[in-house]
Design an enzyme around this catalytic site. Structure first.
Site, PDB file in Angstrom:
ATOM      1  N   LYS A  11     -75.612  39.145  90.893  1.00 14.83           N
ATOM      2  CA  LYS A  11     -75.991  37.742  91.124  1.00 14.83           C
ATOM      3  C   LYS A  11     -75.830  36.957  89.812  1.00 14.83           C
ATOM      4  O   LYS A  11     -74.917  37.254  89.048  1.00 14.83           O
ATOM      5  CB  LYS A  11     -77.403  37.673  91.712  1.00 14.83           C
ATOM      6  CG  LYS A  11     -77.534  38.585  92.942  1.00 14.83           C
ATOM      7  CD  LYS A  11     -78.775  38.388  93.745  1.00 14.83           C
ATOM      8  CE  LYS A  11     -78.737  39.333  94.948  1.00 14.83           C
ATOM      9  NZ  LYS A  11     -79.875  39.205  95.833  1.00 14.83           N
ATOM     10  N   GLU A  96     -77.160  34.256 100.141  1.00 11.07           N
ATOM     11  CA  GLU A  96     -77.548  33.205  99.191  1.00 11.07           C
ATOM     12  C   GLU A  96     -76.506  32.096  99.161  1.00 11.07           C
ATOM     13  O   GLU A  96     -76.836  30.927  98.967  1.00 11.07           O
ATOM     14  CB  GLU A  96     -77.775  33.826  97.799  1.00 11.07           C
ATOM     15  CG  GLU A  96     -79.076  34.620  97.777  1.00 11.07           C
ATOM     16  CD  GLU A  96     -79.103  35.802  96.817  1.00 11.07           C
ATOM     17  OE1 GLU A  96     -78.259  35.880  95.912  1.00 11.07           O
ATOM     18  OE2 GLU A  96     -80.003  36.648  96.991  1.00 11.07           O
ATOM     19  N   SER A 212     -83.432  45.293  98.901  1.00 13.46           N
ATOM     20  CA  SER A 212     -84.437  46.113  98.221  1.00 13.46           C
ATOM     21  C   SER A 212     -84.105  47.611  98.216  1.00 13.46           C
ATOM     22  O   SER A 212     -84.983  48.447  98.361  1.00 13.46           O
ATOM     23  CB  SER A 212     -85.826  45.867  98.815  1.00 13.46           C
ATOM     24  OG  SER A 212     -86.192  44.504  98.644  1.00 13.46           O
TER      25      SER A 212
HETATM   26  P1  13P Z   1     -82.038  43.146  96.247  1.00 13.72           P
HETATM   27  O1  13P Z   1     -81.517  44.561  96.154  1.00 13.72           O
HETATM   28  O2  13P Z   1     -82.478  42.584  94.957  1.00 13.72           O
HETATM   29  O3  13P Z   1     -83.022  43.023  97.361  1.00 13.72           O
HETATM   30  O4  13P Z   1     -80.775  42.236  96.666  1.00 13.72           O
HETATM   31  C1  13P Z   1     -79.987  42.614  97.721  1.00 13.72           C
HETATM   32  C2  13P Z   1     -78.763  41.781  97.729  1.00 13.72           C
HETATM   33  O5  13P Z   1     -78.808  40.597  98.038  1.00 13.72           O
HETATM   34  C3  13P Z   1     -77.500  42.406  97.331  1.00 13.72           C
HETATM   35  O6  13P Z   1     -76.417  41.584  97.624  1.00 13.72           O
END
Ligand code: 13P
Length: 250
Positions: A11, A96, A212
């Site tokens: 991200k 997102e 997660s």
């Molecule tokens: P997390 O593993 O932080 O929950 O994020 C998942 C994700 O959006 C991977 O693209």
């Protein structure tokens, strides 16, 4: 047997020096795995990641791309630009981006087609919101998103698409779908692909789970019948933790 593909989605995290340090620490920890490893890093880290990961088993991906080759699209990066510097994978349609940046099923489909045009391997994300989940709409939403994302692709292209099932309520919340529920949702996605593209295509598509994922739940998730690995956010920012996830089967 389908291979396992474990991808990190950083991200909007990590600077170039942190990228180089990460790969230096991470690479020796994962050199014995048979699983495929992908790191999807911010645009500004791509070049450093590509150099650091040269001659290793770590593949590099971007987190988004534009569907046009070039033009007046301020702030955008095209598939051709990514391919030209050596990027191999690209995440398309992350929740997102759907939530904050107006990504739609239509743009996801256009981006997927453009990714294949420029010989990038797409990781397409699908997933339901908490509200949809609570109203028992999960299957309807994720099969529809899958169908629209893949519309117009050839069988061969569908086979080479990685799908990441990421329930939005499980992203960054510490809440993971149970391995049984995640596996069942992924089976539904596979069934939808089978309906349109047939059994052989459906059985070859890699479908990951994301939301997660941690070293403490990776094994349980990744040893189910239909989950072919994971798309990992937060836990992919720590080289030791991410290595444990990649090495869940060692
Ligand atoms: P997390 O593993 O932080 O929950 O994020 C998942 C994700 O959006 C991977 O693209």
């Amino acid at each position: 047997m389908r291979r396992k593909v474990i991808a990190g989605n950083w991200k909007m995290n990590m600077l170039p020096n942190e990228t180089i340090e990460f790969i230096e620490k991470f690479e020796p920890l994962v050199k014995d795995t048979k699983n495929e490893i992908i790191l999807c890093v911010p645009y500004t880290d791509l070049f450093y990641a590509l150099l650091s990961a040269q001659n290793t088993n770590i593949k590099i991906g971007a987190q988004n791309m534009h569907f046009e080759e070039k033009g007046a699209y301020t702030g955008e990066v095209s598939g051709k630009m990514l391919k030209t510097i050596g990027v191999e994978y690209v995440i398309i349609g992350h929740s997102e981006r759907r939530q904050y940046f107006n990504e739609t099923d239509e743009t996801v489909n256009k981006k997927l087609k453009a990714a294949f045009e420029y010989k990038l391997k797409p990781i397409v994300c699908v997933g339901e919101t908490l509200e949809e989940h609570e109203n028992n709409k999960t299957v309807e939403i994720i099969t529809q998103q899958t169908k629209l994302a893949l519309e117009g692709l050839t069988d061969e292209q569908v086979k080479n698409t990685i799908i990441a099932y990421e329930p939005i309520w499980a992203i960054g919340t510490g809440k993971t779908a149970t391995s049984k529920d995640a596996n069942n949702s992924i089976k539904e996605i596979r069934k939808e692909i089978e309906k349109i593209y047939g059994n052989e295509v459906a059985n070859s598509v890699i479908i990951q789970y994301g939301g997660s994922v941690k070293s403490s739940n990776a094994k349980e998730l990744f040893t189910t019948s239909d989950i072919d690995g994971g798309l990992v956010g937060g836990a992919s920012l720590n080289p030791e933790e991410f290595a444990k996830i990649v090495n869940y089967d060692l």
